[in-house]
Design an enzyme around this catalytic site. Structure first.
Site, PDB file in Angstrom:
ATOM      1  N   SER A 126       2.219  -6.098  -5.990  1.00  0.00           N
ATOM      2  CA  SER A 126       3.730  -6.490  -6.447  1.00  0.00           C
ATOM      3  C   SER A 126       4.567  -5.661  -5.822  1.00  0.00           C
ATOM      4  O   SER A 126       4.354  -4.429  -5.591  1.00  0.00           O
ATOM      5  CB  SER A 126       3.622  -6.343  -8.021  1.00  0.00           C
ATOM      6  OG  SER A 126       4.934  -6.250  -8.422  1.00  0.00           O
ATOM      7  N   TYR A 151       3.125  -1.473 -16.179  1.00  0.00           N
ATOM      8  CA  TYR A 151       2.844  -2.184 -15.383  1.00  0.00           C
ATOM      9  C   TYR A 151       2.771  -1.958 -13.840  1.00  0.00           C
ATOM     10  O   TYR A 151       1.729  -2.530 -13.332  1.00  0.00           O
ATOM     11  CB  TYR A 151       3.595  -3.862 -15.582  1.00  0.00           C
ATOM     12  CG  TYR A 151       3.442  -4.885 -14.464  1.00  0.00           C
ATOM     13  CD1 TYR A 151       2.189  -5.704 -14.746  1.00  0.00           C
ATOM     14  CD2 TYR A 151       4.454  -4.821 -13.435  1.00  0.00           C
ATOM     15  CE1 TYR A 151       1.999  -6.640 -13.649  1.00  0.00           C
ATOM     16  CE2 TYR A 151       3.957  -5.861 -12.459  1.00  0.00           C
ATOM     17  CZ  TYR A 151       2.748  -6.559 -12.579  1.00  0.00           C
ATOM     18  OH  TYR A 151       2.496  -7.427 -11.574  1.00  0.00           O
ATOM     19  N   LYS A 155      -0.549  -1.630 -10.816  1.00  0.00           N
ATOM     20  CA  LYS A 155      -0.484  -2.172  -9.147  1.00  0.00           C
ATOM     21  C   LYS A 155      -0.890  -1.163  -8.185  1.00  0.00           C
ATOM     22  O   LYS A 155      -1.557  -1.347  -7.405  1.00  0.00           O
ATOM     23  CB  LYS A 155       0.768  -3.037  -9.053  1.00  0.00           C
ATOM     24  CG  LYS A 155       0.567  -4.101 -10.228  1.00  0.00           C
ATOM     25  CD  LYS A 155      -0.472  -5.248  -9.878  1.00  0.00           C
ATOM     26  CE  LYS A 155      -0.644  -6.496 -10.687  1.00  0.00           C
ATOM     27  NZ  LYS A 155      -1.670  -7.313 -10.435  1.00  0.00           N
TER      28      LYS A 155
END
Ligand code: NAD
Ligand code: WQD
Length: 343
Positions: A126, A151, A155
């Protein structure tokens, strides 16, 4: 050619499955627990493609269940690993859930790559790993900043794990760093359908247009941008989908990639929140009820991609412009409204 797609019932996974069915002869197997989706997606995919999708409903964190799947399906040529939890706000409230799901899931997949000799893996990364950047556009050489949320940390960590693993494993590893995937399939039959209140701009815009959201908020109008609102790089979900097929084909052609390869997937164009709203108003002939409000915590001011590496090495060219992205998102929202009326 046999391919496993994890998270196949999700937003990007389902669009990728359609692309695979329509443009390749690959045999496909999905693994999805439906933690953030429903089996109905596969019914819709079947309606579009005429093909039934095999799905194993297991949690990737359940290692023995995952190994049983790979034992049952036999040799696999590649995995496209989408399955992860993705809500930035929720990850701040439930960090352990996010680290457990996204990291344990990835580790189990990598252990299976080793154990079952799976030669290729494509990982969903991302743009959130770039954080606040000083120079735009962002290319793959741009240094990664501190993660702004658990989050984003999953990644960044995911890529770190893949970097180390690439040096010792026999699997070709590719991370695709998506910018802001938006829009829906041209049929209007599948798209993003957030189970909870949406936090992403496009579903917020279309839900405001149909009255589900009474008044949408534009988070920040005093940024140092051309109109004061934040700038992002929106990219059509079907363009993201096609990049996975190209990345897997590229990986299949390689002997063995020495290191993890990573690619930005963005349109290269920065669009402000107010520009997105006015594009919606233009294509729909509707006035959106919006309010200029405070900045949202954790938002970066501006980010957009330089995606030349994906273009030159993977031969990837995004096809959809902003208007088409917005049109498809709007068509999908209207489809959902029609379905509600019928039921
Ligand atoms: P999504 O939530 O729509 O799809 C993810 C799917 O994975 C869901 O169907 C969910 O049920 C499944 N899943 C999650 N954890 C699982 C587990 N432990 N076991 C089995 N199934 C599990 O999300 P999406 O938008 O399709 O995103 C796909 C991937 O792309 C994710 O890794 C996400 O982090 C990444 N990504 C998404 C965006 C975006 O804005 N949508 C941007 C950048 C990266
Ligand atoms: C876009 C712009 C908001 C809602 C997120 C993740 C990122 C990646 C993509 C997964 C921002 C503004 C939004 C609203 C608004 N996902 N906005 N009113 O935050 O760029 O990125 O999705 O990897 O990791 O963080 O996307 O769609 O939430 O916001 O003004 O009601 O729209 O402030 O400027 P974001 P978004």
């Amino acid at each position: 050619m046999k391919v496993v797609v994890t998270g196949g019932a999700g937003y990007i996974g389902s669009h990728t499955i359609i692309e695979i069915v329509e443009s390749t002869d690959w045999e496909l197997i999905s693994i999805d627990s439906f933690i953030n989706s429903t089996p109905d997606t596969f019914r819709r995919v079947e309606e579009i493609t005429g093909k039934k999708i095999a799905n194993f409903r297991i949690d990737l964190c359940d290692r023995s269940a995952l190994e049983n799947v790979f034992t049952e399906i036999g040799p696999v040529d590649g995995i496209i690993h989408f399955a992860a939890l993705k809500a930035v706000g929720e990850s701040v409230e439930k960090p352990l859930l996010y680290f457990h799901n996204n990291i344990t899931g990835l580790l189990n997949i990598l252990e299976c790559c080793d154990k079952f000799n799976i030669p290729n893996l494509i990982f969903s990364s991302s743009c959130s790993i770039y954080g606040n950047v000083a120079v735009l556009p962002v290319d793959e050489m741009t240094p990664l900043a501190k993660s702004e949320s658990p989050y984003a940390a999953t990644k960044a960590m995911g890529e770190d794990i893949l970097k180390d693993f690439s040096k010792v494993s026999n699997t070709n590893l590719i991370a695709l760093r998506y910018f802001n995937p938006v829009g829906a399939h041209s049929s209007g039959l599948i798209g993003e359908n957030p189970i909870n209140k949406p936090s992403n701009l496009f579903p917020v815009i279309t839900q405001t247009a149909v009255g589900i959201i009474k008044e949408m908020q534009v988070f920040g109008s005093d940024y140092k941008t051309r109109d004061g609102s934040c700038i992002r790089d929106y990219i059509h979900v079907s363009d993201i989908a096609s990049a996975h097929i190209l990345a897997l084909k590229y990986a299949l052609e390689q002997e063995k990639l020495e290191n993890l390869e990573f690619y930005n997937l963005g349109s290269g164009k920065g669009v402000s929140v107010l520009e997105a709203i006015s594009t919606f108003e233009n294509i729909s002939n509707l006035k959106l009820n919006y309010n200029l409000s405070d900045r949202r915590a954790g938002d970066v001011e501006s980010i957009y991609s330089n995606s030349k590496k994906a273009k030159s090495k993977l031969d990837w060219t995004p096809k959809f412009e902003l208007k088409a992205m917005m049109n498809s998102a709007w068509k999908w929202q209207q489809q959902l409204e029609n379905e509600k009326l019928k039921s």
